[in-house]
Design an enzyme around this catalytic site. Structure first.
Site, short mmCIF file in Angstrom:
data_model
loop_
_atom_site.label_atom_id
_atom_site.label_comp_id
_atom_site.label_asym_id
_atom_site.label_seq_id
_atom_site.Cartn_x
_atom_site.Cartn_y
_atom_site.Cartn_z
N CYS A 13 0.78 -1.28 0.08
CA CYS A 13 -0.01 0.08 0.11
C CYS A 13 0.89 1.37 0.07
O CYS A 13 2.33 1.28 0.30
CB CYS A 13 -1.00 -0.09 1.18
SG CYS A 13 -2.38 1.02 1.02
N ASP A 136 -6.79 -3.12 10.90
CA ASP A 136 -5.54 -2.29 11.07
C ASP A 136 -5.27 -1.84 12.47
O ASP A 136 -6.20 -1.96 13.40
CB ASP A 136 -5.66 -1.05 10.14
CG ASP A 136 -4.30 -0.25 10.24
OD1 ASP A 136 -3.18 -0.74 10.75
OD2 ASP A 136 -4.41 0.53 9.12
O1 LIG Z 1 -0.77 5.06 4.13
C1 LIG Z 1 -1.20 6.27 4.64
O2 LIG Z 1 -0.87 7.02 4.62
C2 LIG Z 1 -2.71 6.18 5.11
C3 LIG Z 1 -3.50 7.30 5.28
C4 LIG Z 1 -4.75 7.22 5.40
C5 LIG Z 1 -5.51 6.13 5.95
C6 LIG Z 1 -4.67 5.05 5.75
C7 LIG Z 1 -3.32 4.83 5.33
N1 LIG Z 1 -2.70 3.88 5.06
C8 LIG Z 1 -3.35 2.48 5.09
C9 LIG Z 1 -2.30 1.36 4.76
O3 LIG Z 1 -1.17 1.74 4.29
C10 LIG Z 1 -2.55 0.05 5.14
O4 LIG Z 1 -3.99 -0.25 4.62
C11 LIG Z 1 -2.36 -0.15 6.31
O5 LIG Z 1 -2.94 0.64 7.30
C12 LIG Z 1 -0.75 -0.59 6.74
O6 LIG Z 1 -0.14 0.64 7.13
P1 LIG Z 1 1.05 0.27 7.98
O7 LIG Z 1 1.07 0.20 9.49
O8 LIG Z 1 1.86 1.55 7.64
O9 LIG Z 1 1.88 -1.03 7.36
#
Ligand SMILES: O=C(O)c1ccccc1NCC(=O)[C@H](O)[C@H](O)COP(=O)(O)O
Length: 245
Positions: A13, A136
């Site tokens: 993502c 999440d």
């Molecule tokens: O990535 C972002 O900046 C973001 C902003 C707003 C809502 C969601 C967002 N990201 C979600 C994700 O990238 C994934 O679905 C998930 O939360 C994993 O994130 P991570 O903990 O950084 O691997």
């Protein structure tokens, strides 16, 4: 989906460069996520999206991630990103999820924030209207971003759930912990953003490769959990069964 076709779905993502996208596709990611949320360091604008998304060329499902979008914004994003799936990562109610799904005719993945067992009380309602559920980590009150914070939660909270919809795990995953996460939670898919970055919004091709490989290795021996097929039956036909572990 036949049993031979079942395999872990891996989503990378927050992609905003061709280099990161190419790395995700070459590594064999099943889904590639593009964030349209101006506060995010991973924000991809409407102007940038068409060229980058065209590069996917059908090699993975395109996921457009939005936070509490209204219909005019969704119309713009659907036109610019041509998504296969809409990921809703805000406070969208089950009714709003159902309305978006009906209006835009696209599968919806609803992100649910998890910090404690009580947070899962809403799961049946969302599983009744969404095509996929993404767990999440619950952000701190007042956090700038509702996701993509690189923060894990207690994976045991979502172990053993079955709502007849594919379930994905996210929140602070990386190549070093994805095996343990899957051993504890046995999800249908995993989703990562921060864990494959060198800095917020700066994806590392090497970390992307390592993550996908680690996730695939982790499930190589798992074969006992049947995976529900995405969209095999409409949410309206779902008889929700939630087994809390
Ligand atoms: O990535 C972002 O900046 C973001 C902003 C707003 C809502 C969601 C967002 N990201 C979600 C994700 O990238 C994934 O679905 C998930 O939360 C994993 O994130 P991570 O903990 O950084 O691997």
């Amino acid at each position: 989906m036949g049993s031979d076709d079942r395999r872990l779905e891996v989503k990378i993502c927050g992609i905003k460069t061709a280099e990161a996208l190419d790395a995700a596709l070459a590594a064999g990611a099943d889904l590639v996520g593009f964030v349209h949320f101006p506060k995010s360091p991973r924000h991809l604008s409407l102007a940038e999206a068409p060229a980058l998304v065209a590069r996917v060329g059908g090699r993975a499902k395109v996921v457009a991630l939005l936070v509490d979008p209204d219909d005019p914004l969704l119309e713009q994003v659907v036109a610019a990103f041509s998504p296969d799936i809409l990921q809703l990562h805000g406070h969208e109610t089950p009714e709003r999820v159902a309305a978006i799904r009906a209006r835009f005719g696209l599968p919806v993945m609803k992100a649910l924030p998890v910090g404690r067992r009580e947070d899962l009380a809403v799961l049946p309602a969302y599983a009744g209207v969404a095509d996929r559920i993404l767990f999440d980590a619950k952000p701190d009150p007042g956090a700038l971003l509702p996701g993509g914070n690189g923060r894990p939660f207690d994976w045991r909270l979502v172990a053993g759930l079955d709502v007849g919809r594919p379930l994905m795990l996210s929140g602070g995953l990386n190549a070093d912990n994805v095996s343990q996460a899957l051993a504890e939670a046995r999800m249908d898919g995993v989703d990562v953003s921060s864990g494959v970055e060198d800095a917020p919004g700066v994806k590392s091709p090497e970390k992307i490769r390592a993550f996908v490989a680690a996730a695939r290795r982790a499930v190589a021996g798992f074969s006992d959990k049947p995976l529900p097929a995405a969209g095999a039956d409409g949410p309206e036909n779902l008889s929700s069964k939630v087994r809390a572990s």
